[in-house]
Motif scaffolding. Structure first.
Motif, PDB file in Angstrom:
ATOM      1  N   ASP A  64      -1.436  15.740   7.815  1.00 34.59           N
ATOM      2  CA  ASP A  64      -0.815  14.789   7.243  1.00 34.59           C
ATOM      3  C   ASP A  64      -0.998  13.557   8.245  1.00 34.59           C
ATOM      4  N   ARG A  65      -0.743  12.365   7.753  1.00 36.71           N
ATOM      5  CA  ARG A  65      -0.767  11.116   8.431  1.00 36.71           C
ATOM      6  C   ARG A  65       0.620  10.386   8.689  1.00 36.71           C
ATOM      7  N   VAL A  66       0.981  10.122   9.634  1.00 34.77           N
ATOM      8  CA  VAL A  66       2.219   9.076   9.858  1.00 34.77           C
ATOM      9  C   VAL A  66       1.803   7.631   9.412  1.00 34.77           C
ATOM     10  N   VAL A  67       2.598   7.193   8.703  1.00 30.11           N
ATOM     11  CA  VAL A  67       2.185   5.917   8.108  1.00 30.11           C
ATOM     12  C   VAL A  67       3.129   4.941   8.858  1.00 30.11           C
ATOM     13  N   ILE A  68       4.236   5.094   8.479  1.00 28.87           N
ATOM     14  CA  ILE A  68       5.277   4.290   9.255  1.00 28.87           C
ATOM     15  C   ILE A  68       6.261   5.162  10.320  1.00 28.87           C
ATOM     16  N   LYS A  69       6.070   4.742  11.453  1.00 32.21           N
ATOM     17  CA  LYS A  69       6.664   5.590  12.459  1.00 32.21           C
ATOM     18  C   LYS A  69       8.396   5.578  12.656  1.00 32.21           C
ATOM     19  N   SER A  70       8.943   6.640  13.133  1.00 36.66           N
ATOM     20  CA  SER A  70      10.499   6.790  12.986  1.00 36.66           C
ATOM     21  C   SER A  70      10.955   5.473  13.509  1.00 36.66           C
ATOM     22  N   ASP A  71      10.480   4.695  14.320  1.00 37.81           N
ATOM     23  CA  ASP A  71      11.095   3.556  14.847  1.00 37.81           C
ATOM     24  C   ASP A  71      10.932   1.936  13.988  1.00 37.81           C
ATOM     25  N   GLY A  72      10.275   2.456  12.762  1.00 38.09           N
ATOM     26  CA  GLY A  72       9.914   1.462  11.704  1.00 38.09           C
ATOM     27  C   GLY A  72       8.832   0.735  12.055  1.00 38.09           C
ATOM     28  N   ASN A  73       8.163   0.983  13.084  1.00 39.23           N
ATOM     29  CA  ASN A  73       6.769   0.135  13.272  1.00 39.23           C
ATOM     30  C   ASN A  73       5.760   0.822  12.469  1.00 39.23           C
ATOM     31  N   PRO A  74       4.624   0.051  11.974  1.00 41.30           N
ATOM     32  CA  PRO A  74       3.716   0.765  11.282  1.00 41.30           C
ATOM     33  C   PRO A  74       2.756   1.590  12.113  1.00 41.30           C
ATOM     34  N   GLU A 105       4.379   5.516  -5.412  1.00 42.95           N
ATOM     35  CA  GLU A 105       4.091   5.723  -7.104  1.00 42.95           C
ATOM     36  C   GLU A 105       3.218   7.034  -7.375  1.00 42.95           C
ATOM     37  N   LEU A 106       2.055   7.159  -6.565  1.00 42.14           N
ATOM     38  CA  LEU A 106       1.081   7.970  -7.017  1.00 42.14           C
ATOM     39  C   LEU A 106       1.564   9.469  -6.470  1.00 42.14           C
ATOM     40  N   GLY A 107       2.926   9.697  -5.617  1.00 45.62           N
ATOM     41  CA  GLY A 107       3.271  10.746  -5.258  1.00 45.62           C
ATOM     42  C   GLY A 107       2.735  11.434  -4.058  1.00 45.62           C
ATOM     43  N   HIS A 108       1.996  10.512  -3.035  1.00 42.24           N
ATOM     44  CA  HIS A 108       1.601  11.047  -2.009  1.00 42.24           C
ATOM     45  C   HIS A 108       2.025  10.551  -0.702  1.00 42.24           C
ATOM     46  N   ILE A 109       3.366  10.092  -0.964  1.00 38.50           N
ATOM     47  CA  ILE A 109       4.222   9.705   0.444  1.00 38.50           C
ATOM     48  C   ILE A 109       5.624  10.573   0.363  1.00 38.50           C
ATOM     49  N   PHE A 110       5.745  10.983   1.610  1.00 38.51           N
ATOM     50  CA  PHE A 110       6.981  11.773   2.083  1.00 38.51           C
ATOM     51  C   PHE A 110       7.599  11.565   3.317  1.00 38.51           C
ATOM     52  N   GLU A 111       8.712  11.685   3.233  1.00 43.05           N
ATOM     53  CA  GLU A 111       9.575  11.475   4.589  1.00 43.05           C
ATOM     54  C   GLU A 111       9.910  12.676   5.263  1.00 43.05           C
ATOM     55  N   SER A 112       9.705  12.411   6.678  1.00 42.00           N
ATOM     56  CA  SER A 112       9.919  13.408   7.641  1.00 42.00           C
ATOM     57  C   SER A 112      10.119  13.028   9.064  1.00 42.00           C
ATOM     58  N   ASP A 113      11.186  13.535   9.518  1.00 44.06           N
ATOM     59  CA  ASP A 113      11.651  13.389  11.066  1.00 44.06           C
ATOM     60  C   ASP A 113      11.863  12.022  10.852  1.00 44.06           C
ATOM     61  N   GLY A 114      12.430  11.387  10.129  1.00 52.05           N
ATOM     62  CA  GLY A 114      12.644   9.758  10.340  1.00 52.05           C
ATOM     63  C   GLY A 114      11.502   8.946   9.903  1.00 52.05           C
ATOM     64  N   ALA A 115      10.162   9.480   9.643  1.00 55.02           N
ATOM     65  CA  ALA A 115       9.055   8.744   9.447  1.00 55.02           C
ATOM     66  C   ALA A 115       8.326   8.848   8.113  1.00 55.02           C
ATOM     67  N   THR A 116       7.647   7.918   7.722  1.00 47.74           N
ATOM     68  CA  THR A 116       7.027   7.884   6.431  1.00 47.74           C
ATOM     69  C   THR A 116       5.448   8.289   6.572  1.00 47.74           C
ATOM     70  N   ALA A 166       0.793  -1.292   0.167  1.00 47.71           N
ATOM     71  CA  ALA A 166      -0.057   0.041   0.019  1.00 47.71           C
ATOM     72  C   ALA A 166       0.810   1.240  -0.076  1.00 47.71           C
ATOM     73  N   VAL A 167       2.034   1.225   0.835  1.00 52.28           N
ATOM     74  CA  VAL A 167       2.779   2.393   0.865  1.00 52.28           C
ATOM     75  C   VAL A 167       3.557   2.574  -0.518  1.00 52.28           C
ATOM     76  N   ALA A 168       3.965   1.465  -1.248  1.00 53.91           N
ATOM     77  CA  ALA A 168       4.694   1.737  -2.427  1.00 53.91           C
ATOM     78  C   ALA A 168       3.489   2.222  -3.425  1.00 53.91           C
ATOM     79  N   ARG A 169       2.146   1.596  -3.474  1.00 57.76           N
ATOM     80  CA  ARG A 169       1.355   2.273  -4.385  1.00 57.76           C
ATOM     81  C   ARG A 169       1.206   3.881  -4.214  1.00 57.76           C
ATOM     82  N   LEU A 170       1.135   4.193  -3.072  1.00 57.56           N
ATOM     83  CA  LEU A 170       0.782   5.619  -2.666  1.00 57.56           C
ATOM     84  C   LEU A 170       2.155   6.268  -3.078  1.00 57.56           C
TER      85      LEU A 170
END
Length: 554
Positions: A299-309, A276-287, A270-274
């Motif tokens: 905006d919503r954190v999808v993957i936290k900075s510790d790597g957990n979803p 590709e669509l240009g709607h994912i960005f990285e900030s403060d170590g999180a996705t 799901a993250v890969a698809r989004l």
């Protein structure tokens, strides 16, 4: 005369009138452009249309004069008794008795199929409802969704949609850990953890886990013991939930496990698809998902900075999974405490390139309160702190429970009066409707014993005012179903059935199916039997769509 035939007649009259004024202006005109509705006041006729008002500008005509021309054309149509123009250009249509009464035979011959259509054949619907956490019995809110969701699935299927009932099995997260700790505490005779679950069911599940475990569960180290109680406890609890729903008349086609999203790589896809669509960005170590581009408040954190979803990662993966399984309509029923999730879920839908409100629809259900002797019922025998599905069914039975929970709009708070639901009187709505159905069968049995059958059908004899009113209501059933499916509101079917039951009871009081005394059996008696049986059929069809029984004797 059914509304489709009447709409076709209206189109046939209007098209040449428009063409005569403005050649080519009627091109593309269809029956969908010519609304028909039942007048609220039956004195205004059987059907009404504002077609003259709607098309006057297209035709370049005065609306009332245009309505008069349409009325003149309609009066020549077979089956129409009279047409009147009212106000600025409303058209009121009255059918002759034979045309109106023909519906009774149509319904009887259609049987269980009356009211069904394939209008929604292009909709492949995933309907997710209940989805209660496997940490305890289903409470009243979940019970309401069970009744409403199953009824909605039945109604949508009756309109041709392909519906999959889905239960989202939440077996991942902190609440499952708290459940396991609660089971261990009950097993060890310790107090319930501060953030844990109480109630007699916890002790019961704990005993079953200890008996089912192969070996000495107390010999396990703490982590292994926690995992054993988690796995076995969840399985036992969910088995109970499924059994309770089955006994309530609700079964699911798919039980989807949240754990599977995290174990299968669905979140990463799901993250890969989004991305590709240009709607994912990285900030403060999180996705992050840039959901503010789609109406979300942040905006919503999808993957936290510790790597957990993060929590929303499961929502993203689950929605994409549904779409990849071929569903073009995803309907999710949520409790009132989830209202804050709607905006972010709609933003998620749009981020995937879908249309919020079309590909994804969220229905919010409000609280349910039980009332007995004028006082709220708050405690369960088994769950302790909340009243459950089993509690409600034990008191009033499945039919009354399902009907009571379905007959009101799900987005309004509901007080269920247990005293009313236990009465066999007309103020109990489910009794009122079921009794009307049983009465149609009783009339049929008595008619057979008296020699009245359906060997004759003379619809022109159905001239009593209660017969006109009853036929008018029967005619509405397909439209009620279509609209209930369109707006996702099963309660409209229940309210319709109550109105129909009332009209039937009044007809029963005024019109005899069996001749009086030594009077001969006449065509009107046989025709009334058709009307009686048609009413029973519609009541039965409607109750079935609500998941409620239609008894033949009461």
């Amino acid at each position: 005369m059914n509304p489709d035939v009447l709409s076709a007649a209206l189109l046939a009259v209007i098209t040449p009138l428009v063409e005569a004024r403005r050649p080519g202006a009627a091109e593309g005109l269809t029956t969908a452009d010519l609304p028909l509705e039942r007048p609220k006041n039956r004195d205004h006729g059987d059907w009404a249309s504002n077609a003259a008002l709607k098309l006057a500008k297209v035709a370049g005509a005065n609306p009332r004069e245009f309505a008069a021309e349409i009325a003149a054309g309609l009066e020549a149509v077979e089956g129409i008794d009279s047409v009147e123009v009212a106000g600025p250009g409303f058209i009121n249509i009255r059918l002759d008795a034979a045309a109106a009464g023909a519906l009774a035979k149509t319904i009887v011959e259609a049987g269980d199929g009356f009211g069904t259509t394939d209008a929604r054949a292009d909709e492949i619907i995933n309907l997710e409802f209940v989805s209660a956490n496997p940490t305890g019995p289903i409470h009243l809110g979940g019970t309401r969704w069970a009744a409403v969701g199953d009824a909605l699935a039945r109604i949508l299927a009756s309109q041709g949609a392909r519906v999959t009932r889905e239960y989202y099995f939440n077996d991942h997260g902190a609440q499952i850990d708290r459940f396991a700790r609660s089971l261990i505490a009950a097993h060890e005779g310790a107090p319930t953890p501060e953030d844990g679950y109480g109630g007699a069911y916890i002790a019961d599940i704990a005993r079953r886990v200890a008996l089912a475990y192969e070996g000495d569960i107390d010999a396990l180290d703490p982590a292994a013991k926690q995992e054993a109680f988690r796995e076995l406890g969840v399985n036992f609890m969910f088995t109970e939930i499924k059994q309770s729903l089955h006994e309530f008349g609700v079964d699911f086609d798919v039980y989807f496990h949240e754990n599977d999203l995290h174990d299968s790589g669905a979140v990463e896809r799901a993250v890969a698809r989004l991305r590709e669509l240009g709607h994912i960005f990285e900030s403060d170590g999180a996705t992050w998902l840039r959901s503010t581009d789609f109406g979300d408040d942040k905006d919503r954190v999808v993957i936290k900075s510790d790597g957990n979803p993060a929590y929303i990662s499961g929502d993203l993966a689950y929605y994409l999974d549904k779409r990849e399984r071929g569903f073009n309509r995803c309907i999710i029923m949520l409790g009132a405490d989830h209202h804050g999730y709607v905006q972010r879920l709609m933003a998620m839908c749009a981020a995937f390139g879908d249309e919020p409100g079309v590909n994804l629809q969220i229905l919010i259900g409000q609280m349910v309160n039980l009332v007995k002797d004028g006082q709220p019922v708050r405690m369960s025998k088994r769950a302790g702190t909340v009243v459950t599905l089993e509690d409600l069914v034990e008191i009033v039975g499945v039919d009354a429970a399902r009907y009571a929970l379905t007959r009101s709009s799900a987005d309004s708070n509901l007080d269920v009066d247990l005293d009313v639901l236990q009465r066999r009187t007309n103020d109990n709505p489910v009794f009122y409707v079921q009794y009307a159905h049983a009465r149609t069968h009783n009339v049929g049995r008595n008619a057979a014993a008296s020699g009245v059958d359906r060997s004759d059908f003379a619809p022109e004899t159905l001239t009593h005012e209660t017969e006109a009113a009853l036929l008018g209501a029967l005619q509405e059933f397909p439209r009620v179903l279509a609209y209930a499916g369109e707006v996702r509101e099963p309660h409209r079917v229940a309210r319709y059935l109550e109105e129909l039951a009332g009209l039937y009871h009044r007809w029963y009081d005024n019109c005899r199916v069996i001749p009086q005394g030594d009077d001969p059996i006449e065509p009107v008696h046989r025709t009334r039997l058709w009307l009686n049986d048609a009413t029973g059929q519609v009541l039965r069809n409607g109750l079935r769509l609500l998941g409620v029984g239609a008894p033949e004797r009461m």
